[in-house]
Design an enzyme around this catalytic site. Structure first.
Site: not given
Length: 918
Positions: A598, A884-887
């Site tokens: 994401v 969670s790198t997307c967030f």
């Protein structure tokens, strides 16, 4: 009326028919007046003993009006010129008489101009040296601030400025305009305004019509081995004293009026024929032309491109006379000039700067039809000639001369100049712009006097050019504290008022951002860029907040084949790279990793790609030898990558554009000149300083040639350079048949320029153009023009040193899953992070966000915010920290102590694993 070209009142005789002398009456009068002035000893400057200041003053006041009204062809360097002449209702083109043109151009003869200015300038009486050397409290304050900044680079200062909170309300105070006028004298005045004394302290005119190199290297070479330098200085001093004696031999009282009248005349010439008086760089529509009547010259226009004669004029004035120091001293000490400058920068002035005129004001008085003069806009004229000459001298002034040798002015005087020009440009681009809108609502009769004039346009253009050059110099080595460039709170309300993409983009057309963006704080320009990109990105990709996230382009990347797979899947997307890219990583064993992209996986992909592609060992980029190991395209990339090299540069340009578009900061630090290429406006006058950063040894060799006093042909050089690609030598001609053209004293300056251009520009032209093409497909070039080179580097990479501000990170962190800022595990976490080395902190940030550098504006702009999520465990060995790198979320287990938390964090962030680690 001389101001509109009528000559009947001063020449009561019938005009010569055009068949006898093809030239308008005003042009013939100008030619005759020029010839009269050159033959009259008291006003031609040929004999200082006979020079008459009062007569010269009157002569050049008349000359200023004639030059202001003459057709453009009167001072043309072209072999012939055509002018339209109106008789009644019919306009006829005529080829102007070459004889008359030559007579007019005699006004610009080098020796004539040098003699005039040297006679009219008395540096002792004007007290040039003492005024230039004097310092006030503000000067000392700024010097202290500069010493506190130390050796900080311009990029470091820009990064620091981006994090400064300038929230003090500026427009809320109605006292600013009054305070501006009140403080002007302290900003630009360096001495009292009492009657000038006759103390002889200044140095006389320098040079003899040639460009003189005074760099430190030149002086060492010129003065080594004997005392010729001291003898030359003594000789120059003796000549100067003799000239002063001759000038006063007729016992007349010295006055600066003759000099100021000459400045008015030649300022008019520079404004009309110098190329800066035709177009309104602020961007307003040109005024409509009024129809000409009988006996009037055509509408006063200016050339859109500078005539070579004006360059010769500037050379004669700037390099043979002390005009810059003298005019700047007059600006700070002459009451009349200071009064005019008050009016010039006054926000409540009735007439816009673009409407200023340069000619003196003549008015009829009484029944005898007498004519008398008022010194209209004298301060503006003096300031225009000063900034034009300053900009011309800066062309041949290197950074060592500017900072260490007080050339052309000491740094504290340049800071005063910056303050004055800042206020002028602010009024021209902001205040006058508002007045122009109000003027459109007024009756047409009241707007007739508000039409733009070539002199006002030239003044704005010259001020902008000089400020941009000083700002560019300051971007390499700071001239002043960053706040000195700024108008406080400028555009703050405008940015806050915008809501949509179109509204944010419309701000780019504001005059202040097109002409002088440096007046707006870097932080505010950075925020504008971020909002333009963010609103554009949301309009294309959608967002989770709006529940309209668009499907992305799926790209499968195998670890170990990041560049190859990225090139295959992404290089043909072009501007479609603005769409959401969904990366799926394939592990080394061929399985799809469990991470869902994401946004975080693309950030990791870009980090992996940049680490490889920008590695000098990969041969696409090369590090500078002279400064900071900054990167620029490798001239030998074709030898390493063959025909694929250009495609690789385009791909990397698109990927850099995508990183800027997604708000991803990356590691590479680019060379100053390459950053100029990215903006699309490289200044070729900076080739030698840029060559110094690229190859200091070659730069020193060229400087040796430049200052070599012997016969340059003894060095056996030709107009060629040797190209070395991985051991293969090839001779490249700099000009056609360059191998057979010997370098001599007459052409060595051209050779130096061509060698610098070859190494800085020509060798990397194809690579740079390919990179820029790819970049501009994703990032609009107008967005990049908001920044100078160090600021653009901060936009790309964050702060120059890459260090993480833990306090800033902590103050903008969020907590979920049960954690709060007061939780004992969170307190331990921040203690652990503070104990990490800079490298470990960067690795932690990359582990959580996929970027190892913070955003340029700090963690307050990290989106999503840095978040710590609680993960409950029973035993310390149950789980490792994960992310969670997307967030931008760190999933932190509730470890029992600080020591074990540090061990587990370091193990996790240094593991280098993909999405299989749990």
């Amino acid at each position: 009326d001389l101001s509109v070209g009528e000559v009947g009142s001063v020449l009561p005789s019938l005009d010569v028919p055009m068949t006898a002398c093809p030239a308008p009456a005003i042009m013939c009068l100008l030619a005759n007046t020029v010839q009269f002035g050159q033959m009259c000893l008291p006003i031609n400057g040929s004999d200082p003993r006979l020079f008459d200041y009062k007569a010269t003053n009157l002569y050049f006041l008349v000359m200023a009006s004639l030059v202001d009204s003459a057709p453009l062809g009167a001072l043309s360097s072209r072999p012939s010129a055509v002018e339209w002449v109106t008789e009644g209702t019919r306009s006829t083109p005529i080829v102007l008489s070459v004889v008359v043109i030559d007579q007019c151009k005699a006004l610009l003869a080098d020796s004539y101009v040098r003699n005039l200015f040297n006679c009219a300038i008395d540096a002792d009486i004007i007290r040039v040296e003492s005024i230039i050397a004097s310092k006030n409290d503000k000067d000392r304050k700024y010097e202290k601030e500069m010493s506190e900044l130390g050796t900080a680079s311009a990029a470091s200062l820009a990064a620091r400025e981006a994090r400064v909170d300038r929230s003090k309300g500026f427009w809320q105070s109605s006292k600013w305009a009054k305070q501006l006028s009140k403080n002007l004298n302290s900003l630009i005045s360096a001495g009292d305004d009492k009657k000038s004394t006759t103390q002889k302290n200044s140095t006389g005119p320098k040079g003899g019509g040639k460009l003189v190199n005074t760099s430190s290297l030149s002086r060492k070479l010129a003065h080594s081995g004997d005392n010729s330098g001291a003898l030359a200085e003594a000789s120059a001093q003796a000549k100067k004293e003799e000239a002063q004696k001759l000038k006063r031999a007729n016992n007349q009282e010295y006055t600066t009026k003759a000099l100021l009248a000459m400045v008015r005349t030649y300022g008019c010439i520079l404004a009309r024929w110098g190329g800066s008086g035709k177009d309104d760089i602020v961007g307003r529509a040109p005024a409509k032309k009024k129809p000409d009547g009988i006996g009037k010259s055509s509408t006063k226009e200016a050339l859109g491109k500078g005539d070579p004669l004006t360059q010769s004029l500037l050379n004669a004035i700037c390099f043979s006379t002390p005009v810059v120091e003298t005019l700047w001293a007059i600006i700070q000490s002459d009451n009349h000039t200071i009064s005019d400058l008050y009016k010039l920068i006054d926000d409540n002035a009735s007439s816009p700067i673009r409407c200023l005129k340069s000619h003196p004001m003549f008015e009829r008085s009484g029944a005898l039809n007498l004519v008398y003069r008022r010194d209209g806009n004298l301060g503006s004229v003096v300031l225009y000639v000063f900034v034009t000459c300053l900009a011309h001298i800066l062309i041949v002034t290197d950074d060592i001369e500017l900072h260490d040798m007080n050339k052309p002015l000491p740094p504290h005087q340049l800071r005063r100049c910056i303050l004055l020009l800042k206020k002028l440009l602010y009024r021209a681009t902001c205040v006058d712009d508002i007045k122009a809108i109000n003027d459109r609502l007024s009756p047409p009769a009241s707007r007739e006097s508000e039409e733009s004039n070539y002199f006002g346009l030239a003044l704005i253009s010259a001020a902008s050019k000089t400020m941009r050059d000083l700002y560019d110099r300051s971007s390499r080595r700071p001239l002043c504290p960053p706040k000195l460039w700024l108008v406080e709170d400028l555009l703050e309300k405008d940015i806050r008022r915008c809501k949509t993409k179109e509204e944010y983009v419309s701000l780019l057309s504001l005059p202040v951002l097109r002409v002088c963006p440096f007046l707006v704080s870097f932080k505010r320009r950075l925020r504008l860029f971020e909002r333009i990109v963010a609103t554009n990105r949301i309009s294309i990709q959608g967002s989770n907040e709006n529940h309209n996230l668009q499907p992305g382009v799926v790209v499968k990347i195998m670890r170990g084949r990041v560049l190859e797979d990225g090139l295959i899947h992404l290089n043909n997307l072009g501007s479609d790279l603005r769409r959401r890219i969904v990366v799926q990583y394939i592990s080394a064993v061929g399985t799809t990793e469990t991470g869902v992209d994401v946004g975080g996986l693309f950030k990791e992909f870009w980090s992996d790609l940049s680490n490889m592609a920008f590695d000098p060992n990969f041969a696409l980029f090369k590090a500078t030898e002279g400064s900071g190991n900054c990167l620029y395209p490798n001239p030998s990339s074709r030898a390493a990558h063959g025909t694929d090299a250009i495609g690789l540069y385009e791909f990397l340009g698109r990927i850099l554009g995508k990183a800027l578009y997604e708000g991803i900061t990356i590691q590479p630090q680019f060379a100053h000149f390459f950053l100029s290429f990215l903006r699309g406006d490289y200044n070729f006058l900076h080739m030698l300083p840029d060559l110094f950063t690229m190859d200091p040894q070659l730069y020193n060799n060229l400087m040796f040639l430049k200052t070599y006093e012997g016969d340059a042909s003894d060095l056996c050089l030709t107009f060629t350079v040797t190209k070395d690609d991985f051991g293969g030598n090839e001779e490249v001609p700099l000009i056609p048949n360059g191998a057979n053209v010997e370098v001599t004293n007459a052409n060595k300056h051209r050779y130096i320029g061509l060698v610098a251009k070859h190494h800085v520009c020509d060798r990397v032209r194809d690579q740079s153009q390919a990179f820029v093409r790819g970049l501009w497909e994703v990032i609009d070039r107008r967005w990049l023009l908001l920044f100078n080179e160090p600021e653009l580097q901060v936009l790309i990479s964050g702060s120059a040193d890459g260090k993480i501000d833990v306090a800033d990170m902590k103050s903008h962190a969020r907590y979920t899953g049960g954690y709060t800022i007061f939780d004992k595990h969170i307190v331990r976490f921040w203690k652990v992070v503070a104990s990490f080395s800079s490298t470990e902190q960067a690795e932690l940030l990359k582990f959580v966000t996929s970027c190892e550098r913070p955003p340029p504006l700090g963690f307050m702009t990290l989106n999503p915010p840095f978040t710590i999520q609680r993960v409950g465990i029973l035993r310390d060995g149950d789980k490792l920290p994960s992310a969670s790198t997307c967030f931008n979320t760190l999933k932190l287990p509730t470890y029992s102590g600080e020591k074990v938390m540090k061990q587990r964090l370091l193990y996790a962030i240094k593991s280098g694993a993909g999405f299989e680690l749990t």
